[in-house]
Design an enzyme around this catalytic site. Structure first.
Site, PDB file in Angstrom:
ATOM      1  N   GLY A 687       0.834  -1.192   0.000  1.00 44.91           N
ATOM      2  CA  GLY A 687       0.000   0.000   0.000  1.00 44.91           C
ATOM      3  C   GLY A 687       0.860   1.228   0.000  1.00 44.91           C
ATOM      4  O   GLY A 687       2.075   1.168  -0.206  1.00 44.91           O
ATOM      5  N   GLY A 688       0.233   2.399   0.246  1.00 43.23           N
ATOM      6  CA  GLY A 688       0.973   3.643   0.214  1.00 43.23           C
ATOM      7  C   GLY A 688       2.071   3.710   1.261  1.00 43.23           C
ATOM      8  O   GLY A 688       3.073   4.399   1.081  1.00 43.23           O
ATOM      9  N   GLY A 690       3.917   1.120   2.401  1.00 45.27           N
ATOM     10  CA  GLY A 690       5.038   0.251   2.080  1.00 45.27           C
ATOM     11  C   GLY A 690       4.541  -1.151   1.772  1.00 45.27           C
ATOM     12  O   GLY A 690       3.487  -1.325   1.186  1.00 45.27           O
ATOM     13  N   ASP A 802     -10.602   5.470  11.802  1.00 40.56           N
ATOM     14  CA  ASP A 802     -10.510   4.953  10.432  1.00 40.56           C
ATOM     15  C   ASP A 802     -11.146   3.560  10.345  1.00 40.56           C
ATOM     16  O   ASP A 802     -10.567   2.636   9.786  1.00 40.56           O
ATOM     17  CB  ASP A 802      -9.055   4.917   9.974  1.00 40.56           C
ATOM     18  CG  ASP A 802      -8.920   4.869   8.454  1.00 40.56           C
ATOM     19  OD1 ASP A 802      -9.903   5.207   7.765  1.00 40.56           O
ATOM     20  OD2 ASP A 802      -7.849   4.490   7.968  1.00 40.56           O
TER      21      ASP A 802
END
Length: 998
Positions: A687-688, A690, A802
């Site tokens: 993902g963003g 890593g 989240d």
């Protein structure tokens, strides 16, 4: 001095730029050193691409006349590879043609083909591609880590015939420069993240046959010559046979110009877009059309009366629009096999006369219309008919099947009609009459239940009479009883001419065609076809596996060949199947021969002239000083920017890590060892933030290691937050933090290993785990209990911030574990019940009250959990093409109707033919959680208690754990695309099972 001496010193200098202005420093070094070398070796200087030579360890004699590759093209290809972190294994030296680089085809010393589909490339496609003037074919498909924009320089490739960049991660717009390619015959860009409009310059491509931009974010109007001053557009592409534009955001009206007798168009697929206006009357001129998909748009007005001029049409999909007027006249459309016009506000009409006059029709879908009248024989008797979906109309009178019906007919769905009487004769398949006067008066219960009879098991390639085979857990057994790592993926057929999934001959034909084509490439063991099913886009998904012959794995070149077989459409689907998308599963590993030692490639040293030597030495001396200064400044800036300052494990440091209870501090060497040097084989997600790797301790315990991108501070604050949060909270429904590592510029978190991925993957079919109603209830309860613990038992209380389906992990027993605490915040103990903080989270799950006031409370998590409950119910994304799930469900709810009137929203995988106990309370709970005002939402403990009650109503014990393991779950293995959420995500759910979207 020799060139080797320069090169060695050069390498040492470049290493000084490990921090700071590395790109700037390296360019300075490369430019000056290469200029000096060029002085004596006579290689043209001035090209930025020269740096690629230096970094590859090349010498000027690599471009000697003995090389088979023309020098400029060798430079271009080497520069291209310089943008990839995962280059093909034998791309060494400077002679691609002579060294037979994998994926490269040469003709007369020119590079003419680049085929690297499925090669695990990581990086971007640079403009250097434009410096290969003889290139005819470029296929970089199925490289999900290949991103960035499509370079306009591709427009320089005047001989390019095929450009195939499917299922990558390209962003930006489709370059207008592609219109400069006079020979281009195939332009395939499906399943990327491309935005903007279709450039009108595409109309220049007079040789184009195949244009596919399916599954992107393309918007704007369809370009035609009357809409711009260029006199260019799709109507100029008279030679093109395929316009595949589905699953985008294209708006505006359907241009009349693209329907004319000069067009060779056979497939026009613009489903799932935002088209408005009416269907132009010129439609009847497109007499070569074989498939037309305009479903799932916002088209209005009447269907042109000349539709039945399309006598070659076999597939017609007009459902889910706002079409009015009379039902179109289909008389004479004798090739029509599949008709779908449901969910349109057509005028009320009688049974159309063409109902029983379409000799090829297999599938009839006319649901939620206003058709009335009696279905008289022989309406169901024409031989090919397999399914008739006619529910929610006004058909009346008596249904009589005594007069005959098609021998292939497996389903007649007449639910919620005005049928007074039924005489089914000896019909024994699926006849659904619930909601009719016939059933309301106590008709035959066999036909009056709303639940479909059990379907036959889906097709799966039969195995030979195999003895008991115990394949390792990460391998699969082939139909010929051998264990190996198959090449696997999913074919998504965009239309098909049948609806009887029980007729296995269709899928056997797919298997035979794949086997035949693959064996033309190289020897294989066998092919397996499994689990055909329909997805939410009305595509037919079929899982396929190709097994290697006499070995465990395919090698690098074989994977590329198999991937290319599907990307360039050399695999031809059998009759009855339309064009397809292919979504491959990540291949576990390649069998790669060892690369030659870099030392063995060094060529004899070149003796430079005195002038060049002096220049280089002076320049290098200055650069050494510059490099040291830059490194010191970069290191200082980096230490100040990190949330942990300059943590150091050594005693000499004045700063030490926090004294945390529970998590273990791992060394970098430990985690390197446990993950087998962070091998790609152990990669289970990305993902963003890593990558995540599966790790094994010496005692066999499995862990998940989330590793941030090297030398990056992205997610650093979240890294610190997650350590501190998870160090003090412990609950069976919260993911456990085992340890962390921050050595050598690394940020790594070590969690318990969660084998079944996240809830999002299961709801969208990626994980292969089928979740029924009872399993979903138990998952919802586990997540609710984990949140209730954070809100009410943690001291001080914690707001997760989240909550979403990708952050609910599922363990071996499908117990839910809340994960990803990087955005979590502690509530202060000042009695306010909230903190004021910058808004963070994921769009679609964000509490609107928090968004407006920036005041964060536990009720913000409750709102997100309500969205999660709706996602559990529908398997839909919270926001999909501008449609917000809360608003859609709220507007559709009618408590006076069965299922609250939410039939169309329910996940078909649930198979809720009859309403499960507690269904209404579940919906009510979800909607109470998403109330606009936080004061009107329940607490998480109240939510958990209500789910327990619903479970008890369903005959479940809320206190019992899951009774089954994932080994027994039915699998769908559907890796179809489901894009990551928004830039708010810092982790992208990266510690889940390794799957590829879309």
């Amino acid at each position: 001095m020799s060139f080797s001496w320069y090169l060695e010193l050069y390498s040492k200098i470049v290493l000084q730029f490990a921090d700071g202005k590395i790109a700037q420093g390296r360019l300075i070094v490369n430019s000056i050193v290469f200029a000096a070398i060029s002085f004596t070796s006579r290689i043209p200087a001035g090209s930025v691409r020269a740096k690629c030579y230096m970094e590859q360890g090349a010498t000027p004699t690599d471009l000697s006349p003995a090389a088979e590759t023309l020098p400029d093209e060798a430079i271009a290809l080497t520069a291209l590879a310089g943008n990839w972190n995962n280059q093909p294994h034998n791309w060494v030296g400077m002679d691609p043609c002579g060294s037979k680089w994998v994926g490269i085809t040469c003709t007369n010393s020119h590079i003419t083909m680049i085929v690297l589909s499925g090669a695990k490339l990581n990086g971007s496609l640079s403009g250097d591609i434009g410096n290969l003037p003889e290139l005819e074919y470029l296929d970089l498909s199925f490289n999900k880590h290949l991103t960035g924009s499509i370079p306009p320089a591709i427009g320089n490739l005047m001989k390019l015939k095929g450009l195939i960049l499917v299922s990558c991660n390209f962003v930006g717009t489709i370059p207008a420069e592609l219109g400069n390619l006079p020979r281009l015959g195939m332009l395939s860009l499906y399943s990327n993240n491309l935005r903007g409009e279709i450039p009108a310059t595409i109309g220049n491509l007079s040789k184009l046959v195949w244009l596919d931009i399916t599954d992107n974010q393309i918007s704007g109007l369809l370009p035609v010559s009357s809409r711009n001053n260029l006199n260019l557009g799709l109507d100029n592409l008279t030679f093109c046979q395929h316009f595949h534009f589905g699953k985008n955001n294209i708006s505006g009206s359907l241009p009349a110009q693209i329907f004319n007798s000069n067009m060779r168009l056979i497939h026009l697929l613009i489903d799932s877009n935002n088209l408005t206006g009416s269907i132009p009357p010129t439609l009847g001129l497109a007499n070569k059309l074989e498939a037309l998909r305009l479903d799932k748009n916002r088209l209005t007005g009447s269907v042109p009366p000349n539709l039945n001029n399309l006598t070659s049409l076999s597939e017609l999909h007009l459902s889910d629009n706002q079409l009015t007027g009379p039902l179109p006249n289909l008389t004479g459309m004798n090739q029509l096999t599949y008709l779908e016009m449901s969910n349109n506000p057509f005028d009320q009409s009688q049974v159309p006369p063409w109902f029983s006059t379409l000799p090829a029709l297999t599938t009839l879908k006319l649901e939620f219309l206003k058709i009335s009248g009696q279905l008289l024989p022989p309406v169901f008797a024409f031989p090919p008919l397999q399914s008739a979906y006619l529910k929610n109309n006004h058909f009346n009178g008596s249904l009589n099947l005594d007069a005959g019906y098609s021998s292939q007919l497996i389903l007649i769905d007449l639910q919620n009609n005005d049928i007074d009487d039924a005489s089914p004769g000896d019909y024994s398949k699926q006849l659904l009459l619930s909601g009719t006067p016939y059933c309301n008066r106590g008709g035959n219960s066999k036909f009056c239940g709303s639940q479909l009879p059990p379907s036959p098991p889906p097709f799966s390639t039969p195995f030979e009479n195999c003895p008991t085979t115990n394949c390792p857990s990460d391998q699969e057994e082939s139909p010929t009883c051998n264990c190996s790592y198959p090449f696997a993926g999913t074919l998504l057929f965009r239309f098909y001419s049948f609806s009887n999934m029980g007729n296995w001959t269709h899928f056997t034909a797919v298997e035979v065609n794949i086997d035949k084509q693959a064996r033309q490439l190289f020897s294989i063991d066998s092919v397996s076809v499994q689990n055909p099913r329909l997805d939410g886009n009305s595509y037919l998904d079929v899982d396929i596996r190709i097994f290697p012959a006499d070995k465990l794995r395919f090698n690098y070149s074989e994977i590329i060949s198999l991937s290319n077989m599907f990307s360039n459409k050399s695999f031809v689907a059998p009759d009855g199947f339309g064009p397809y998308l292919f979504i491959p599963n990540p291949y576990v590993d390649f069998t790669v021969p060892p690369s030659p030692s870099s030392k063995s490639k060094r060529l004899p040293a070149i003796i430079g002239g005195t002038v060049a030597s002096v220049v280089v030495v002076v320049v290098i001396a200055g650069l050494v000083i510059y490099a040291i200064q830059q490194r010191k400044e970069a290191k200082k800036a980096k230490e100040l920017s990190l949330p942990f300052g300059s943590w150091d494990r050594s005693n000499s440091s004045n700063s030490i890590p926090p004294q945390l209870r529970g998590p273990r501090m791992f060394t970098f060497d430990d985690l390197k060892k446990f993950t087998n040097n962070f091998s790609e084989d152990n990669s289970i997600g990305s993902g963003g933030y890593g990558k995540v790797y599966r790790a094994a301790l010496p005692d066999g315990t499995l862990l998940a290691v989330k590793r941030a991108q090297k030398e990056s501070t992205q997610g650093a604050h979240e890294f610190k937050t997650e350590i501190e949060m998870l160090s003090r909270v412990h609950h069976r429904n919260l993911v456990s933090l085992i340890g962390f590592c921050f050595e050598q510029g690394e940020q790594m978190l070590v969690y318990e290993y969660i084998p079944n991925g996240n809830l999002k993957e299961s709801l969208t079919g990626k994980s292969g785990i089928r979740l029924d109603w009872r399993r979903r209830l138990r998952i919802a309860l586990g997540a609710a209990r984990g949140l209730a613990y954070l809100h009410e038992l943690a001291d001080p209380s914690i707001v997760h911030r989240d909550i979403k389906s990708s952050n609910i992990l599922l363990d071996h027993h499908l117990n839910a574990k809340v994960s990803d605490f990087g955005l979590s915040r502690q509530l202060s103990g000042d009695g306010k019940g909230h903190i004021t903080t910058q808004v963070k989270g994921t769009m679609g799950y964000l509490d609107p009250e928090y968004y407006m006031t920036q005041q964060l409370t536990e009720k913000s998590d409750v709102y997100s959990f309500g969205i999660l409950l709706l996602e559990i119910l529908t398997a839909r994304k919270p926001i999909d093409r501008g449609r917000y799930i809360v608003r859609e469900v709220r507007n559709a709810m009618d408590k006076a109707k069965d299922f609250y009137g939410l039939h169309e929203f329910l996940d078909p995988v649930l198979g809720l033919g009859t309403k499960p106990p507690g269904f209404e309370r579940f919906v009510d709970l979800a909607m109470s959680c998403v109330e606009e005002s936080g004061d009107r939402r329940p607490s998480m403990s109240q939510v958990a208690k209500e789910i327990e009650t619903i479970m008890q109503m369903a005959g479940m014990d809320p206190q019992a754990g899951s009774a089954t393991t994932s080994d027994s779950f039915s699998s769908t293995s559907r890796p179809h695309p489901y894009n990551s959420d928004t830039a708010y995500d810092y982790s992208g759910g990266v510690f889940t099972q390794k799957v590829e979207p879309k």
